[in-house]
Design an enzyme around this catalytic site. Structure first.
Site, PDB file in Angstrom:
ATOM      1  N   GLU A 174     -10.195 -24.649  61.450  1.00  0.00           N
ATOM      2  CA  GLU A 174     -10.966 -25.253  60.361  1.00  0.00           C
ATOM      3  C   GLU A 174     -10.648 -26.742  60.254  1.00  0.00           C
ATOM      4  OE1 GLU A 174      -9.782 -24.300  56.202  1.00  0.00           O
ATOM      5  OE2 GLU A 174     -11.842 -23.560  56.007  1.00  0.00           O
ATOM      6  N   GLU A 233     -16.319 -25.869  47.632  1.00  0.00           N
ATOM      7  CA  GLU A 233     -16.042 -24.934  46.553  1.00  0.00           C
ATOM      8  C   GLU A 233     -15.224 -25.615  45.452  1.00  0.00           C
ATOM      9  OE1 GLU A 233     -16.659 -21.128  49.222  1.00  0.00           O
ATOM     10  OE2 GLU A 233     -14.681 -21.933  49.515  1.00  0.00           O
ATOM     11  N   ASP A 271     -19.460 -27.241  45.224  1.00  0.00           N
ATOM     12  CA  ASP A 271     -20.018 -27.908  46.416  1.00  0.00           C
ATOM     13  C   ASP A 271     -19.650 -27.153  47.704  1.00  0.00           C
ATOM     14  OD1 ASP A 271     -17.328 -28.495  46.796  1.00  0.00           O
ATOM     15  OD2 ASP A 271     -17.574 -30.671  46.710  1.00  0.00           O
TER      16      ASP A 271
HETATM   17  C1  BGC Z   1     -14.535 -24.190  52.775  1.00  0.00           C
HETATM   18  C2  BGC Z   1     -15.965 -23.725  52.702  1.00  0.00           C
HETATM   19  C3  BGC Z   1     -16.210 -22.595  53.672  1.00  0.00           C
HETATM   20  C4  BGC Z   1     -15.169 -21.524  53.550  1.00  0.00           C
HETATM   21  C5  BGC Z   1     -15.290 -20.477  54.635  1.00  0.00           C
HETATM   22  C6  BGC Z   1     -13.607 -23.020  52.617  1.00  0.00           C
HETATM   23  O1  BGC Z   1     -12.294 -23.470  52.707  1.00  0.00           O
HETATM   24  O2  BGC Z   1     -14.276 -25.120  51.740  1.00  0.00           O
HETATM   25  O3  BGC Z   1     -16.826 -24.768  53.026  1.00  0.00           O
HETATM   26  O4  BGC Z   1     -17.474 -22.078  53.422  1.00  0.00           O
HETATM   27  O5  BGC Z   1     -13.893 -22.088  53.634  1.00  0.00           O
HETATM   28  O6  BGC Z   1     -15.231 -21.058  55.908  1.00  0.00           O
END
Ligand code: BGC
Length: 373
Positions: free
Chosen positions: A325, A169, A166
């Site tokens: 993030e 990931e 998803d």
């Molecule tokens: C997230 C993803 C994202 C990736 C890069 C991962 O930790 O789960 O959604 O695409 O980081 O930002």
């Protein structure tokens, strides 16, 4: 980066644009995060498409175009593999997950050598949606990307029913509602271009219709969208299906029910968690998901709620104006799980370009000064 330290929202939005366009590589890729160990050097179709959408809305059309050109080159380079996937699926013997296209590529468009949770379909739908929206917004001839759009439609039509990792990931055993929503948005966008021939358009139309049926029969519980088919759980990514993807009408009972459920179950002090059982870096709240909720609220007729989301996301910026993030803020879902991730990958990815892009998109939709609407 040579941007001024943002002291207010306008400064933060300007910084976001400069940061994203400044970090875009000569190849057109957007690195997910310039410094974070596990992401460095890679560009995701998911992140990149939303990043391009954010800067496209904010007025950096050339940057977004260069990203979509990068996507089209990656698709062209993988055309033979796409054909194999499509042929195998048509013969009823689908290729194994390891032979499907990866979620991310190096900024040079290569698969890269690092192990990853690679089979994810959502980004391929999202790029279709984003490139078509971008072309329409800036009156760019979408036929520039015709071959890549067509190949991506074939890939998605052949494989959309498959379980895959998803947005986070995770859970490759499930069919995720957010993933289905991204695919449907992409197919619908491609259909709207008029680029598909009659037979391909018919296949895309039927896939889109079947996805809609599957979402509303298997992806709803207690009046809200769910994390995956057959699960009653929620996921913060579901806001995206309401807006900006527009797969579910935000003002419908299901749209409102999804917003209300996310508000009730996944929001703490204004910020949105990914899902209740999250342990990644202890399970913090994500600025980008808070912006997605804001977009959904705005589309559902709640500009004050949307503005509160924008303000919370902006409040997570570092003193240098970088958005992370996720944030801890003393409200982690599983604090004991945090250190193991720091030991493995270092501190939380900051800046995360996707976070900055979502701030740009929500600010623009709210008509906040300094960002083109
Ligand atoms: C997230 C993803 C994202 C990736 C890069 C991962 O930790 O789960 O959604 O695409 O980081 O930002």
């Amino acid at each position: 980066m040579t941007t001024a330290h943002p002291t207010d929202l306008t400064g933060l939005l300007a910084h976001s644009r400069t940061l994203i366009t400044g970090l875009q590589t000569a190849s057109g890729a957007y690195p997910a995060s310039p410094t974070f160990s596990a992401y460095r050097g890679y560009c995701w179709f998911r992140d990149g498409s939303f990043i391009a959408d954010g800067v496209s809305v904010a007025g950096d059309a050339d940057s977004a175009t260069r990203f979509f050109d990068w996507c089209a080159r990656v698709i062209a380079d993988n055309r033979r593999q796409i054909d194999k996937v499509v042929t195998a699926a048509a013969h009823g013997s689908p290729l194994p997950d390891a032979d499907m296209l990866p979620a991310r590529f190096t900024v040079d468009g290569q698969p890269g050598d690092d192990e990853w949770w690679d089979f994810q379909l959502d980004g391929y739908g999202t790029w279709l949606w984003a490139v078509v929206e971008h072309a329409r917004r800036h009156r760019i001839g979408v036929s520039r990307w015709a071959d890549a759009i067509s190949a991506t439609v074939d890939y998605l039509v052949s494989s959309w029913r498959r379980p895959c990792f998803d947005w986070w990931e995770e859970h490759s055993e499930a069919v995720h509602i957010s993933t289905l929503g991204c695919i449907k948005a992409g197919l619908d966008a491609a259909l709207g271009t008029g680029l598909l021939d009659a037979a391909q358009a018919d296949r895309a139309h039927r896939a889109s219709r079947d996805i809609a049926g599957l979402i509303t029969t298997g992806g709803v519980a207690d009046g809200h969208l769910t994390k995956w088919i057959g699960s009653p759980q929620l996921d913060g990514s579901l806001s995206a299906l309401l807006a900006p993807l527009g797969v579910i009408n935000p003002a419908s009972a299901l749209g409102r029910g999804t917003i209300a459920a996310i508000d009730a179950q996944l929001v703490a002090d204004g910020g949105v968690y990914r899902f209740r059982a999250d342990t990644f870096f202890g399970g913090g709240r994500w600025p980008l998901l808070t912006c997605f909720l804001g977009l959904a609220k705005l589309a559902a007729g709640d500009p004050d709620g949307a503005r509160a989301c924008l303000d919370w996301a902006a409040s997570t910026a570092t003193s240098g104006g970088d958005l992370p993030e996720q944030v801890d803020g003393g409200r982690l879902l599983d604090p004991a799980a945090k250190q193991q991730w720091i030991d493995r990958w270092g501190t939380v990815a900051t800046p995360l370009l996707w976070s900055h892009a979502m701030l740009l998109r929500l600010a623009a939709d709210l008509g906040v000064t300094g960002v083109a609407a």
